[in-house]
Design a protein around this motif. Sequence first.
Motif, PDB file in Angstrom:
ATOM      1  N   ASP A   3      -1.204   4.147   8.127  1.00  0.00           N
ATOM      2  CA  ASP A   3      -1.039   4.638   6.762  1.00  0.00           C
ATOM      3  C   ASP A   3      -0.724   6.132   6.781  1.00  0.00           C
ATOM      4  O   ASP A   3      -1.471   6.932   7.341  1.00  0.00           O
ATOM      5  CB  ASP A   3      -2.328   4.371   5.995  1.00  0.00           C
ATOM      6  CG  ASP A   3      -2.233   4.708   4.519  1.00  0.00           C
ATOM      7  OD1 ASP A   3      -1.259   5.352   4.112  1.00  0.00           O
ATOM      8  OD2 ASP A   3      -3.150   4.327   3.768  1.00  0.00           O
ATOM      9  N   LYS A  33       4.179   3.644   5.417  1.00  0.00           N
ATOM     10  CA  LYS A  33       3.699   3.510   6.779  1.00  0.00           C
ATOM     11  C   LYS A  33       4.367   4.529   7.707  1.00  0.00           C
ATOM     12  O   LYS A  33       5.535   4.860   7.557  1.00  0.00           O
ATOM     13  CB  LYS A  33       3.981   2.098   7.303  1.00  0.00           C
ATOM     14  CG  LYS A  33       3.317   0.987   6.500  1.00  0.00           C
ATOM     15  CD  LYS A  33       1.800   1.045   6.605  1.00  0.00           C
ATOM     16  CE  LYS A  33       1.144  -0.171   5.960  1.00  0.00           C
ATOM     17  NZ  LYS A  33       1.358  -0.232   4.512  1.00  0.00           N
ATOM     18  N   GLY A  53       0.817  -1.199   0.000  1.00  0.00           N
ATOM     19  CA  GLY A  53       0.000   0.000   0.000  1.00  0.00           C
ATOM     20  C   GLY A  53       0.853   1.253   0.000  1.00  0.00           C
ATOM     21  O   GLY A  53       1.836   1.351  -0.724  1.00  0.00           O
ATOM     22  N   ARG A  54       0.486   2.182   0.857  1.00  0.00           N
ATOM     23  CA  ARG A  54       1.215   3.434   0.929  1.00  0.00           C
ATOM     24  C   ARG A  54       2.250   3.388   2.050  1.00  0.00           C
ATOM     25  O   ARG A  54       2.291   2.436   2.829  1.00  0.00           O
ATOM     26  CB  ARG A  54       0.231   4.594   1.119  1.00  0.00           C
ATOM     27  CG  ARG A  54      -0.627   4.820  -0.122  1.00  0.00           C
ATOM     28  CD  ARG A  54      -1.711   5.852   0.069  1.00  0.00           C
ATOM     29  NE  ARG A  54      -2.758   5.397   0.975  1.00  0.00           N
ATOM     30  CZ  ARG A  54      -3.926   6.014   1.129  1.00  0.00           C
ATOM     31  NH1 ARG A  54      -4.186   7.092   0.433  1.00  0.00           N
ATOM     32  NH2 ARG A  54      -4.824   5.554   1.966  1.00  0.00           N
TER      33      ARG A  54
END
Length: 336
Positions: free
Chosen positions: A268, A262, A259-260
């Motif tokens: 996130d 951390k 994902g993006r």
Amino acid sequence: MPGQSWQLNETGAYFSNSKLSKDLIAKAQPMTRFRQFTTKRADFGKNEGQNLLFDKLLDVETQGGQLSEGQPIPKTGFKIRQGTCTANPYGNSIPFTEEFENYSEFNVNDPIQSRLINDAALVLDQAAEAAFRQTKVIYTPLQGAAPGDASQWSVTGTAGVSSATRRPVVPEDFVAVADAMKEGNYGGNISAPVPFYDNKQNYINIGSVSSMRALRNPQAAGELNWRQDVQYGDPKLLFSGEAGTWEKVRFVEENHILGRIKNADGTDSGFAGESYMFGKDAVMEIVVCPLEVRRNVPGDYGRDKGMAYYYCGGFAPYWEYDATNEPENRIVRIGG
């Protein structure tokens, strides 16, 4: 016991054709991102226990060199490290009834198998990614720090910049990480250079959707840009999910696990984007039982049926970086 059963071919099992395991494997493989880059160990299999111990040879302790006449050849040695890869069973099943099969307008086997294939591909890819995540070398893009600056590197397995503000990854970050791997220098933490993944001297980067978008987005004048003219277009050369080659790195997009970036607490940050960059022999895979689909023995006179997938194996990184005891590395995690 009189009557017919599935326990023997002659009493009933001949009435069914087993689905070939390779069919499940072939359909699941194009869905994987991480597992396609694991090195399958042919020296381990069934009836050989649960753990594979593997030896890792470090470079010689004292480098050789030119000799003068009469000077004896120097003596040196090398150290051996040992790692462990552990096999575990994985599986899932979907039971169904004879009524469900009889009433359905469609053949129920295909949709059931397709759901199991999807699940098997994701579960095993997650297991492979967990092995990649064991790398101790992490690069975290930070506000106010130029790509590649030493403040953004950690070799402890956790991002060492807990109080700093993250920023989105930019194309220069990928180049900085690739250069660090070529040199074996992670912000002053020295390692042997990382071998290239292929014979064209490319590394692999598996990135999240957000990281790949950050790479593709047009950059300001004078900055590095993803350019179509440096990509190759022959589909036969592409890995599953591969988007192209740029700056001697082959980029693969992944949209299920990564994902993006951390934050320090694991939340996130909202910034693009997580990825892994690695070279040859990053993660091994041992297989005790290959991925296969199985049909259960029907119960209640054939009314209770089911289908499952089963796999027994494991994943482990080859190297765990330690400047003193194991100065070797193959994987950099980008994103903190």
